[in-house]
Design a protein around this motif. Structure first.
Motif, PDB file in Angstrom:
ATOM      1  N   THR A  75       0.855  -1.177   0.000  1.00 50.56           N
ATOM      2  CA  THR A  75       0.000   0.000   0.000  1.00 50.56           C
ATOM      3  C   THR A  75       0.896   1.233   0.000  1.00 50.56           C
ATOM      4  OG1 THR A  75      -1.584  -1.244   1.325  1.00 50.56           O
ATOM      5  CG2 THR A  75      -1.963   1.110   1.136  1.00 50.56           C
ATOM      6  N   THR A  76       1.254   1.699  -1.177  1.00 48.61           N
ATOM      7  CA  THR A  76       2.229   2.777  -1.290  1.00 48.61           C
ATOM      8  C   THR A  76       1.594   4.122  -1.606  1.00 48.61           C
ATOM      9  OG1 THR A  76       2.551   2.216  -3.625  1.00 48.61           O
ATOM     10  CG2 THR A  76       4.022   1.180  -2.019  1.00 48.61           C
ATOM     11  N   ALA A  77       0.367   4.125  -2.124  1.00 49.36           N
ATOM     12  CA  ALA A  77      -0.269   5.392  -2.508  1.00 49.36           C
ATOM     13  C   ALA A  77      -0.758   6.131  -1.279  1.00 49.36           C
ATOM     14  CB  ALA A  77      -1.432   5.118  -3.460  1.00 49.36           C
ATOM     15  N   ALA A  78      -0.771   7.453  -1.380  1.00 51.44           N
ATOM     16  CA  ALA A  78      -1.289   8.286  -0.306  1.00 51.44           C
ATOM     17  C   ALA A  78      -2.733   8.647  -0.616  1.00 51.44           C
ATOM     18  CB  ALA A  78      -0.441   9.554  -0.171  1.00 51.44           C
ATOM     19  N   ASP A  82      -6.447  10.597   0.815  1.00 54.40           N
ATOM     20  CA  ASP A  82      -6.985  11.638   1.690  1.00 54.40           C
ATOM     21  C   ASP A  82      -8.485  11.436   1.834  1.00 54.40           C
ATOM     22  OD1 ASP A  82      -7.132  13.860   3.294  1.00 54.40           O
ATOM     23  OD2 ASP A  82      -6.004  15.153   1.929  1.00 54.40           O
ATOM     24  N   TYR A  83      -9.109  12.309   2.620  1.00 54.08           N
ATOM     25  CA  TYR A  83     -10.549  12.197   2.850  1.00 54.08           C
ATOM     26  C   TYR A  83     -11.330  12.204   1.547  1.00 54.08           C
ATOM     27  CZ  TYR A  83     -15.267  13.450   4.311  1.00 54.08           C
ATOM     28  OH  TYR A  83     -16.631  13.472   4.477  1.00 54.08           O
ATOM     29  N   ALA A  84     -10.906  13.014   0.593  1.00 53.45           N
ATOM     30  CA  ALA A  84     -11.623  13.116  -0.680  1.00 53.45           C
ATOM     31  C   ALA A  84     -11.602  11.805  -1.463  1.00 53.45           C
ATOM     32  CB  ALA A  84     -11.022  14.228  -1.531  1.00 53.45           C
ATOM     33  N   ASP A  85     -10.686  10.907  -1.136  1.00 49.28           N
ATOM     34  CA  ASP A  85     -10.591   9.631  -1.828  1.00 49.28           C
ATOM     35  C   ASP A  85     -11.509   8.560  -1.250  1.00 49.28           C
ATOM     36  OD1 ASP A  85      -8.379  10.369  -3.613  1.00 49.28           O
ATOM     37  OD2 ASP A  85      -7.198  10.450  -1.769  1.00 49.28           O
ATOM     38  N   LEU A  86     -12.088   8.816  -0.080  1.00 52.33           N
ATOM     39  CA  LEU A  86     -12.863   7.780   0.591  1.00 52.33           C
ATOM     40  C   LEU A  86     -14.089   7.315  -0.194  1.00 52.33           C
ATOM     41  CD1 LEU A  86     -12.640   8.883   4.336  1.00 52.33           C
ATOM     42  CD2 LEU A  86     -11.270   7.183   3.124  1.00 52.33           C
ATOM     43  N   PRO A  87     -14.869   8.216  -0.819  1.00 47.89           N
ATOM     44  CA  PRO A  87     -16.009   7.712  -1.609  1.00 47.89           C
ATOM     45  C   PRO A  87     -15.584   6.733  -2.703  1.00 47.89           C
ATOM     46  CG  PRO A  87     -16.266  10.058  -1.218  1.00 47.89           C
ATOM     47  CD  PRO A  87     -14.888   9.692  -0.738  1.00 47.89           C
ATOM     48  N   TYR A 113     -15.056   1.795   7.654  1.00 49.58           N
ATOM     49  CA  TYR A 113     -13.907   1.364   8.447  1.00 49.58           C
ATOM     50  C   TYR A 113     -12.831   0.757   7.546  1.00 49.58           C
ATOM     51  CZ  TYR A 113     -11.627  -1.005  12.474  1.00 49.58           C
ATOM     52  OH  TYR A 113     -10.750  -1.445  13.443  1.00 49.58           O
ATOM     53  N   TYR A 114     -13.226  -0.142   6.655  1.00 51.33           N
ATOM     54  CA  TYR A 114     -12.262  -0.747   5.744  1.00 51.33           C
ATOM     55  C   TYR A 114     -11.635   0.300   4.818  1.00 51.33           C
ATOM     56  CZ  TYR A 114     -14.288  -5.326   6.995  1.00 51.33           C
ATOM     57  OH  TYR A 114     -14.716  -6.461   7.660  1.00 51.33           O
ATOM     58  N   ALA A 115     -12.449   1.246   4.352  1.00 49.82           N
ATOM     59  CA  ALA A 115     -11.925   2.284   3.463  1.00 49.82           C
ATOM     60  C   ALA A 115     -10.881   3.136   4.168  1.00 49.82           C
ATOM     61  CB  ALA A 115     -13.060   3.156   2.942  1.00 49.82           C
ATOM     62  N   VAL A 116     -11.148   3.493   5.415  1.00 54.54           N
ATOM     63  CA  VAL A 116     -10.191   4.311   6.176  1.00 54.54           C
ATOM     64  C   VAL A 116      -8.930   3.509   6.481  1.00 54.54           C
ATOM     65  CG1 VAL A 116      -9.803   5.492   8.379  1.00 54.54           C
ATOM     66  CG2 VAL A 116     -11.935   5.861   7.129  1.00 54.54           C
ATOM     67  N   LEU A 117      -9.080   2.244   6.853  1.00 51.95           N
ATOM     68  CA  LEU A 117      -7.901   1.411   7.105  1.00 51.95           C
ATOM     69  C   LEU A 117      -7.049   1.274   5.853  1.00 51.95           C
ATOM     70  CD1 LEU A 117      -9.345  -1.472   9.330  1.00 51.95           C
ATOM     71  CD2 LEU A 117      -7.891   0.419  10.074  1.00 51.95           C
ATOM     72  N   ALA A 118      -7.702   1.129   4.701  1.00 54.71           N
ATOM     73  CA  ALA A 118      -6.948   1.045   3.447  1.00 54.71           C
ATOM     74  C   ALA A 118      -6.260   2.368   3.140  1.00 54.71           C
ATOM     75  CB  ALA A 118      -7.878   0.650   2.298  1.00 54.71           C
ATOM     76  N   ALA A 119      -6.961   3.481   3.350  1.00 56.66           N
ATOM     77  CA  ALA A 119      -6.387   4.802   3.076  1.00 56.66           C
ATOM     78  C   ALA A 119      -5.165   5.068   3.943  1.00 56.66           C
ATOM     79  CB  ALA A 119      -7.440   5.889   3.300  1.00 56.66           C
ATOM     80  N   LYS A 120      -5.163   4.509   5.148  1.00 52.72           N
ATOM     81  CA  LYS A 120      -4.059   4.741   6.079  1.00 52.72           C
ATOM     82  C   LYS A 120      -2.991   3.649   6.023  1.00 52.72           C
ATOM     83  CE  LYS A 120      -5.323   8.664   7.706  1.00 52.72           C
ATOM     84  NZ  LYS A 120      -4.475   9.855   7.428  1.00 52.72           N
ATOM     85  N   GLY A 121      -3.119   2.705   5.088  1.00 52.46           N
ATOM     86  CA  GLY A 121      -2.064   1.728   4.867  1.00 52.46           C
ATOM     87  C   GLY A 121      -2.109   0.487   5.717  1.00 52.46           C
ATOM     88  N   PHE A 122      -3.200   0.260   6.448  1.00 51.33           N
ATOM     89  CA  PHE A 122      -3.287  -0.951   7.266  1.00 51.33           C
ATOM     90  C   PHE A 122      -3.536  -2.184   6.417  1.00 51.33           C
ATOM     91  CE2 PHE A 122      -4.105   2.402  10.300  1.00 51.33           C
ATOM     92  CZ  PHE A 122      -3.524   1.947  11.475  1.00 51.33           C
ATOM     93  N   LEU A 123      -4.228  -2.016   5.292  1.00 53.06           N
ATOM     94  CA  LEU A 123      -4.525  -3.147   4.424  1.00 53.06           C
ATOM     95  C   LEU A 123      -4.443  -2.692   2.971  1.00 53.06           C
ATOM     96  CD1 LEU A 123      -7.767  -2.800   3.338  1.00 53.06           C
ATOM     97  CD2 LEU A 123      -8.131  -3.262   5.767  1.00 53.06           C
ATOM     98  N   PRO A 124      -4.175  -3.604   2.051  1.00 57.07           N
ATOM     99  CA  PRO A 124      -4.053  -3.233   0.641  1.00 57.07           C
ATOM    100  C   PRO A 124      -5.388  -2.762   0.069  1.00 57.07           C
ATOM    101  CG  PRO A 124      -3.072  -5.384   1.065  1.00 57.07           C
ATOM    102  CD  PRO A 124      -3.845  -5.025   2.285  1.00 57.07           C
TER     103      PRO A 124
END
Length: 239
Positions: free
Chosen positions: A11-14, A16-21, A78-89
């Motif tokens: 999970t290398t991409a950064a 942000d909140y705007a990416d969550l949808p 929850y899964y979307a935020v975990l992915a955005a923060k690099g916890f899961l691919p």
């Protein structure tokens, strides 16, 4: 390579909140409990982006903050935020709810990196959070904060009221609860949700659950000697 190192590498991409949808849109299928998920989106983002002291690199650190999602029947945000923060691919999101996916309709702590408890049954998360806070205090670990996110409908469950009644007199200062209020509870609370916690000795604040600055201010408000609850009001589930 450890599982944490593997997830961090993949999970290398950064994001942000705007990416969550867009991240949430990857999760399709039946039984998504969409309103349950979207009601928590802003609360989850502010917590993981600005408040919680936890990261993919310190998931096993004893000094990490603990976040417990009690409202586990709608885990997409929850899964979307975990992915955005690099916890899961991020690639895992497209398999949400499928037979061989680790991302089930209820989070599983043994399958999903960063998840502290298996959840989904109403009324379990806050009692577990109380026990977690007590356990940390018994070990002399005064730094980690414990956060539980519950839905207003979970206050129909007696187990939560036992937890509320215990935590205040016990002075569990490191315990924090967020009640996402989307007007889905069966029973009204005299004086409102915050009043129920205040009657048991909690510090309590009520804010707009979509206002990030208001949420952050409420989450970080001092509450010496008392547990703290933030009631985050969002649009009604059945509006």
């Amino acid at each position: 390579m450890t599982i944490t190192e593997d997830h961090t590498r993949r999970t290398t991409a950064a994001y942000d909140y705007a990416d969550l949808p867009a991240l949430m849109s990857r999760m399709t299928g039946d039984e998504k409990h969409g309103p349950a998920a979207t009601s928590t989106l802003d609360v989850l983002w502010v917590l993981y982006d600005r408040v919680l002291r936890v990261s993919p690199a310190r998931m096993d650190d004893q000094e990490r903050d603990r976040f417990l999602l009690s409202k586990g029947h709608g885990p997409m945000a929850y899964y979307a935020v975990l992915a955005a923060k690099g916890f899961l691919p991020v690639e895992w999101l497209t398999g949400f709810g499928s037979y061989d996916s680790p991302l089930g309709h209820h989070p599983d702590r043994t399958l999903v990196p960063g998840v502290e408890i298996g959840s989904g049954s109403l009324g379990h998360g806050l009692p577990i959070a109380v026990g977690t806070a007590l356990g940390l205090r018994a070990q002399g670990l005064d730094g980690p904060a414990v956060w539980a996110l519950i839905g207003d409908a979970e206050l129909d469950e007696g187990s939560n009221h036992e937890a509320i009644a215990f935590a205040g007199p016990a002075g569990l200062e490191r315990l924090h609860t967020v009640v996402v209020d989307n007007s889905s509870a069966t029973h009204a609370r005299p004086g409102g949700i915050a009043a129920r916690f205040e009657a048991a000795g909690w510090s309590a604040l009520t804010v707009d659950g979509r206002d990030h600055e208001a949420l952050h201010t409420a989450f970080t408000a001092p509450h010496p000697g008392r547990p703290h609850v933030v009631v985050a009001r969002v649009e009604p589930k059945y509006a």
